[in-house]
Write an enzyme that holds these catalytic residues in place. Structure first.
Site, PDB file in Angstrom:
ATOM      1  N   LYS A  30      -2.502  -9.485   0.059  1.00  0.00           N
ATOM      2  CA  LYS A  30      -3.368 -10.257  -0.841  1.00  0.00           C
ATOM      3  C   LYS A  30      -4.837  -9.903  -0.635  1.00  0.00           C
ATOM      4  O   LYS A  30      -5.596  -9.780  -1.596  1.00  0.00           O
ATOM      5  CB  LYS A  30      -3.145 -11.763  -0.637  1.00  0.00           C
ATOM      6  CG  LYS A  30      -1.869 -12.249  -1.315  1.00  0.00           C
ATOM      7  CD  LYS A  30      -1.733 -13.766  -1.265  1.00  0.00           C
ATOM      8  CE  LYS A  30      -0.461 -14.205  -1.977  1.00  0.00           C
ATOM      9  NZ  LYS A  30      -0.045 -15.570  -1.596  1.00  0.00           N
TER      10      LYS A  30
ATOM     11  N   GLU B  84      11.465 -13.862   4.238  1.00  0.00           N
ATOM     12  CA  GLU B  84      10.203 -14.464   4.670  1.00  0.00           C
ATOM     13  C   GLU B  84      10.290 -15.163   6.016  1.00  0.00           C
ATOM     14  O   GLU B  84       9.380 -15.067   6.830  1.00  0.00           O
ATOM     15  CB  GLU B  84       9.703 -15.462   3.616  1.00  0.00           C
ATOM     16  CG  GLU B  84       9.242 -14.785   2.339  1.00  0.00           C
ATOM     17  CD  GLU B  84       8.550 -15.771   1.419  1.00  0.00           C
ATOM     18  OE1 GLU B  84       7.389 -16.119   1.685  1.00  0.00           O
ATOM     19  OE2 GLU B  84       9.180 -16.207   0.437  1.00  0.00           O
TER      20      GLU B  84
ATOM     21  N   HIS C 205      31.451  -5.090 -11.540  1.00  0.00           N
ATOM     22  CA  HIS C 205      31.371  -3.931 -12.424  1.00  0.00           C
ATOM     23  C   HIS C 205      30.540  -2.796 -11.827  1.00  0.00           C
ATOM     24  O   HIS C 205      30.403  -1.750 -12.453  1.00  0.00           O
ATOM     25  CB  HIS C 205      30.801  -4.348 -13.785  1.00  0.00           C
ATOM     26  CG  HIS C 205      31.681  -5.323 -14.511  1.00  0.00           C
ATOM     27  ND1 HIS C 205      32.579  -4.947 -15.474  1.00  0.00           N
ATOM     28  CD2 HIS C 205      31.834  -6.663 -14.371  1.00  0.00           C
ATOM     29  CE1 HIS C 205      33.233  -6.019 -15.919  1.00  0.00           C
ATOM     30  NE2 HIS C 205      32.795  -7.071 -15.262  1.00  0.00           N
TER      31      HIS C 205
END
Lengths: 352, 352
Positions: B345, B236, B252
């Site tokens: 948005k 951001e 892993h």
């Protein structure tokens, strides 16, 4: 361009460890895992929460169980990948410890701690110290068949958890498991090495990904579980970096990283979609794609198959397993050995 | 090399939105957030689980609370970043809804659902529909000061949760909060723009990272919370990609991705360390570094400060906040505006 031609693979050369054979057998393993879990000697147990303890390939079963119980059961479920048991684990918690080898250090440690707090437990392994722990403490032990890489034993590491929940009256999975089995069978026909690349979507996607770092986007539900599995399969099988992020969270941060197109030559996005997505999340996928697709190296989508969430999830995972193998061949690496993990484990074990 | 000189920044040009001012004020905000939370009119409540609902910068408070309660409390805590409430949420669950603006779609939706299942709730926002929801349903509302970017309001979005748990008798935080405050104050002296780069470790790290994609490694405890915050702050503020992975899980799978050095020119690793790590995890950091540091563009470590976990965690986060701003200046971007999120948005809102 890779020098490898995916339509004339000699698996005895490029896949000495037999990873493709194991992936092609997945529907058979899925069926066998179901059958074995239905006849397993499972004691009746009552509990209010479930803690699944596992690492890497042995933890994915926990993710799958958690995601598939989210809408179906009021049980509190958490997956622990590590050494540190949360303080909430107690008498009312069912401990499910999973280690394919039975000798995973973190899992042994956390199971040991967990069994001090709760006597309700189930342990899954192909042998090792986890089996000994089960025998010595009289805990039910589901024995996994040996001879697999942990990540290739996914059917045995996950399907039994769903069957056990069904048998304990927690949630119903049988019909969805049967649907899944039939869909996995169809997928083998479509994605196996004999099907040439133009009509084989897994080969096609691997060819597209070759040379790039895949970023896999899934949703907060089953899509996210599949996305993380893709990341780890590309790491372990294709031996290269890959990352995963989840909708809708990624719209609040990750997306801003694609303000720049400086890394367009590096990253490509794969969005894992399915019909059980939240309606607003579906919209987010398309709006996000429109905003970033010229900033990354491209955006492709893979769609989950079937109706039930179980089938949607396993079909997304299974598609990714094929892609990770084809990408390994293109990268010129044998998917099976994970030498760096072996070296790490030796060094860790040496330093007690 | 960036054309920007970090030691002669004109913040009125490169930081018009005032992000650095806000980060420099963090200790003051932390103090104010503590004080306001201690005098907030908080009703006594009893509950067995906590669900924190939030997105992006407003969800980090949930991560912090969950990590800091892990060893201290038998409460079951989960952070929901999305639209889908898990089925376990019920009458015995405390719902904590957090949205800086008070108008975050996912948070409003999930709080609405949550309040149908439980009457125990706390809502935090600077206003918006979440405040209206609180008022109309008679739910305690902690009003956040306005004028911040959500990610810059971290003190107000997180410290009150710790104070509320203290006041409800769940866990003790006061001494650790005081330690944290004093350490944050020391860090400002060391990391602020007036301190030149050779002796300013945040500038130094940003210069080292410039041009690369940071991969931040933390542990399963507080280190992982900080690592994810670094990832999102770099996204951001610095407007570029970054990823986070956790020990011991990354040993892993992720580690196998560094079998190749093909992406050495792209990625650099930052390991977030602290004195509260599990002993075996500490060993894993050093063994992993030895195995991969010639396959990535480099490996650097940042150490949490203080004794308590609260201070270790906030100091790691705070260091990353500075790094993300210096990296923004080097990238030639103003850290404050996140235009792509605003566009998203608007588009999402348009399509009801």
């Amino acid at each position: 361009m890779s020098v490898v031609n995916l339509d004339s693979l000699d698996l005895s050369v490029c896949d000495r460890g037999g990873s493709m054979k194991s992936v092609l057998d997945f529907p058979k393993q899925f069926d066998e895992a179901m059958n074995r879990a239905f006849v397993f000697d499972l004691p009746m147990m009552r509990f209010g929460s479930v803690l699944i303890i596992g690492m890497g390939g042995s933890a994915v079963g926990g993710d799958i169980l958690k995601a598939l119980l989210k809408r179906r059961s009021s049980l509190f479920v958490e997956v622990l990948r590590g050494y540190e048991l949360p303080a909430w684990v107690g008498e009312d918690t069912l401990i499910i410890g999973i280690s394919y080898s039975g000798d995973t250090e973190e899992t042994l440690h956390s199971c040991e701690e967990g069994l001090k707090r709760s006597s309700k437990a189930l342990l899954l392994s192909s042998g090792g110290k986890l089996e000994e722990m089960a025998l010595s403490k009289g805990i039910p032990h589901f024995k996994l068949p040996s001879g697999f890489q942990p990540r290739a034993a996914l059917a045995y590491l996950s399907v039994p958890l769903l069957v056990f929940m069904e048998r304990l009256g927690i949630a119903s999975f049988q019909r969805e498991l049967e649907e899944t089995l039939s869909i996995l069978g169809e997928m083998v026909e479509e994605l196996s090495p004999e099907v040439p690349s133009p009509s084989n979507p897994a080969k096609d996607l691997a060819l597209w990904l070759y040379g790039s770092v895949p970023v896999i986007y899934g949703d907060e539900g089953i899509g996210g579980v599949a996305a993380y599995r893709w990341k780890t399969q590309i790491n372990e099988n294709s031996k290269q970096p890959a990352y995963a992020c989840l909708f809708p969270e990624l719209d609040h941060n990750e997306i801003v990283g694609w303000t720049t197109d400086r890394f367009k030559g590096v990253f490509k996005v794969i969005a894992l979609r399915h019909s059980s997505e939240n309606r607003r999340t579906s919209l987010r996928y398309s709006v996000t794609r429109d905003l970033i697709s010229d900033k990354v190296g491209g955006w492709r989508e893979v769609e989950g198959r079937g109706k039930g969430e179980t089938s949607l999830l396993y079909s997304l995972i299974y598609f990714g397993d094929f892609v990770s193998l084809y990408l390994a061949y293109l990268n010129g690496v044998d998917p099976t050995p994970v030498n760096i993990i072996s070296k790490l484990k030796d060094e860790i074990k040496r330093q007690k």
